[in-house]
Design a protein around this motif. Structure first.
Motif, short mmCIF file in Angstrom:
data_model
loop_
_atom_site.label_atom_id
_atom_site.label_comp_id
_atom_site.label_asym_id
_atom_site.label_seq_id
_atom_site.Cartn_x
_atom_site.Cartn_y
_atom_site.Cartn_z
N SER A 146 0.15 14.62 41.86
CA SER A 146 0.07 13.16 41.31
C SER A 146 0.31 12.99 39.83
N ALA A 147 0.78 11.74 39.53
CA ALA A 147 0.87 11.52 37.91
C ALA A 147 -0.38 11.88 37.13
N GLY A 148 -0.25 12.57 35.95
CA GLY A 148 -1.12 13.09 35.40
C GLY A 148 -1.57 14.46 35.61
N THR A 149 -1.29 15.02 36.67
CA THR A 149 -1.63 16.44 36.82
C THR A 149 -1.09 17.30 36.17
N GLU A 167 3.14 18.19 32.52
CA GLU A 167 2.28 17.35 32.98
C GLU A 167 3.39 16.59 34.06
N ILE A 168 2.67 16.06 35.15
CA ILE A 168 3.69 15.38 36.22
C ILE A 168 3.76 13.83 35.75
N ALA A 169 4.86 13.31 35.23
CA ALA A 169 4.69 12.02 34.99
C ALA A 169 5.18 11.04 36.02
N ASN A 170 5.32 11.48 37.23
CA ASN A 170 5.54 10.79 38.34
C ASN A 170 5.95 11.42 39.64
N ALA A 171 5.40 10.92 40.67
CA ALA A 171 5.64 11.96 41.93
C ALA A 171 5.64 10.60 43.22
N ARG A 172 6.76 10.87 43.89
CA ARG A 172 6.82 10.04 45.13
C ARG A 172 7.16 10.76 46.08
N SER A 173 6.69 10.25 47.36
CA SER A 173 7.02 10.96 48.83
C SER A 173 8.20 10.61 49.17
N GLU A 174 8.82 12.00 49.67
CA GLU A 174 10.32 11.83 50.24
C GLU A 174 10.01 12.36 51.67
#
Length: 154
Positions: free
Chosen positions: A23-26, A36-43
């Motif tokens: 997730s974002a922030g990880t 750092e993950i800026a954004n993550a979306r399920s696909e």
């Protein structure tokens, strides 16, 4: 990482952990470098991940085929009786009658259940991760106890 997505450096990844772990922030490590993950979306079963500093398709393509590694403390807790693959690698495998079968060297995903690859005195043995065969997984003790069913051993 499976592939780049779009022109702004997004990645399509197949997570080996619950989606919440990415997730974002990880912070993740890829090929020895931290991002750092800026954004993550399920696909569906995949995730579209955007990393800070990876802002072009070319930068994303350079990461193709690499693993996104999450620190163990950032992984989501799993329900009782479920394990991350990395927790199983290296565990000793014994039969219920005390025979040493070897150590888990890999965990193969399969449609119905995972398969534990065990290397030991009998060579390579494939153990289906099903309740009828796997009796106990003791992470603290470093061992898996299995029932020897017909056809399991060479």
């Amino acid at each position: 990482m499976l592939r780049a997505h779009g022109v702004y450096g997004a990645l399509i990844v197949e997570p080996l952990a619950p989606h919440e772990s990415l997730s974002a922030g990880t912070l993740v490590t890829i090929s020895g470098r931290e991002y750092e993950i800026a954004n993550a979306r399920s696909e569906g079963r995949f995730l579209r991940v955007e990393l800070a500093g990876v802002d072009t398709r070319e930068k994303a393509q350079m990461l193709r085929g690499a693993y996104l590694q999450v620190r163990e403390v950032d992984l989501a807790a799993l329900p009782e009786g479920e394990y991350y693959r990395f927790q199983l690698i290296g565990l000793a495998v014994r039969s219920t009658d005390g025979r040493e079968l070897g150590r888990v060297t890999d965990v193969l995903p399969a449609p119905e259940n995972d398969i534990y690859v065990v290397s030991g005195p009998s060579g390579e043995v494939l153990i289906p991760a099903v309740d009828d065969v796997v009796h106990d997984i003791d992470l603290a003790g470093g061992a898996i106890t299995v029932e020897i069913v017909p056809g399991l051993l060479p």
